[in-house]
Design an enzyme around this catalytic site. Structure first.
Site, PDB file in Angstrom:
ATOM      1  NE  ARG A 286     -10.728  37.039  48.327  1.00  0.00           N
ATOM      2  CZ  ARG A 286     -11.820  37.473  47.706  1.00  0.00           C
ATOM      3  NH1 ARG A 286     -12.975  36.870  47.884  1.00  0.00           N
ATOM      4  NH2 ARG A 286     -11.766  38.543  46.937  1.00  0.00           N
TER       5      ARG A 286
ATOM      6  CE  LYS B  18     -25.820  13.624  50.646  1.00  0.00           C
ATOM      7  NZ  LYS B  18     -26.942  13.390  49.699  1.00  0.00           N
TER       8      LYS B  18
ATOM      9  CE  LYS C 191     -26.946   7.886  55.040  1.00  0.00           C
ATOM     10  NZ  LYS C 191     -28.233   8.592  54.811  1.00  0.00           N
TER      11      LYS C 191
ATOM     12  CD  GLU D 161     -31.251   5.588  54.279  1.00  0.00           C
ATOM     13  OE1 GLU D 161     -31.158   5.029  53.170  1.00  0.00           O
ATOM     14  OE2 GLU D 161     -30.374   6.353  54.740  1.00  0.00           O
TER      15      GLU D 161
ATOM     16  CG  ASP E 150     -33.188   6.992  51.077  1.00  0.00           C
ATOM     17  OD1 ASP E 150     -32.885   8.193  50.966  1.00  0.00           O
ATOM     18  OD2 ASP E 150     -32.618   6.085  50.445  1.00  0.00           O
TER      19      ASP E 150
END
Length: 289
Positions: free
Chosen positions: A106, A141, A173, A206, A228
């Site tokens: 698994r 992410k 950011k 950013e 962005d």
């Protein structure tokens, strides 16, 4: 250290720690289904069957998983990582103690199905960038505890890893910029921090408007500008404004359909969080034979 010079996070220590943690989560105090039904002396073999079409990933990791479970397990690799596969292909065979094959099954499937899905999706999106200089980047992410495998899969699929975590690059950011009081203040504070702590880290800023792009260029001392949520027209203006002084990266809500037009704007990188958070798995199966 494993032979992956483009991926410094793929160390023997990191991989071993991941595999041991994953086995502890899955096996606990014993694989009781196997211990109850399979004689200790039984020896068998199995093969990894591909039941889908895509890019194979996780073969090298599987070898490490098998060795961690039982050094008596012998794996014969038939298709390496990065291979284009289709339904019916056999990626590898494994032979040895039957209990150990079942215990490892698994974990190796979970890793390979997820990694192969990410590699397949990365290869699919990378194809949209053909004829441009743009490179496809992943993001942070990722799934907690599984980042190593997900970013490795992006590499196998032909993408490029962005920073691995918060520690190996400075990325200012929008919230950093707003909290610091603007791009100039954020960059100046960052340089003071690096000087004070003796660190040498690349700095990415950013930007949300052409005005912020100009401010980032004016303050200087940065290594990349992130553009962005800009339209293709805005991206072209920003790339012209930057004029090659630092690499540019497009980011924010980028869809598969938009990739060719975004790549054509002249940006150096396009970051897509979906590579790791939305890629479907590749269907694989480990079967006795």
């Amino acid at each position: 250290m494993l032979a992956y010079p483009s991926a410094p996070y793929l160390t023997t220590e990191a991989l071993t720690a991941f595999i041991r943690a994953a086995l502890a989560e899955d096996v606990g105090d014993g694989d009781h289904s196997t211990l109850a039904s399979i004689p200790a002396e039984a020896r068998n073999r199995a093969r990894l069957l591909v039941k889908d079409e895509g890019v194979l990933a996780g073969v090298a990791l599987t070898r490490l998983i098998l060795q961690e479970v039982d050094k008596e397990l012998e794996m014969t690799e038939l298709l390496p990582d990065g291979s284009r596969v289709r339904h019916g292909d056999v990626a590898f065979t494994v032979a040895g103690p039957a209990r150990s094959i079942l215990t490892a099954e698994r974990l190796l499937l979970n890793c390979m199905q997820r990694m192969s899905g990410i590699a397949t999706y990365t290869a699919q999106l990378t194809a949209y960038l053909a004829g441009t200089k743009a490179r496809l980047l992943d993001t942070r992410k990722t799934t907690p505890g599984f980042r190593l495998c997900e970013k490795w899969a992006v590499l196998i699929g032909g993408g490029v890893n962005h920073r691995y975590g918060l520690f190996d690059m400075i990325m200012l950011k929008d919230n950093h910029v707003d909290y610091a009081g603007g791009i100039t203040a954020a960059v100046q504070a960052t340089h003071a921090y690096l000087a004070r702590t003796g660190r040498q880290l690349a700095i990415e800023v950013e930007t949300r408007t052409l005005g912020e792009v100009q401010e980032a260029l004016t303050v200087g001392g940065i290594d990349r500008i992130l553009l962005d949520n800009m339209s293709p027209a805005q991206l072209r203006e920003a790339v012209a404004l930057v004029a090659g002084r630092v690499p540019t990266e497009a980011s924010g809500g980028i869809t598969e359909a938009a990739l060719p037009e975004i790549a054509a704007t002249g940006v150096d990188f396009i970051s897509v969080g979906a590579l790791t958070h939305s890629a479907p798995i590749l269907d694989l199966s480990l079967k006795a034979y």
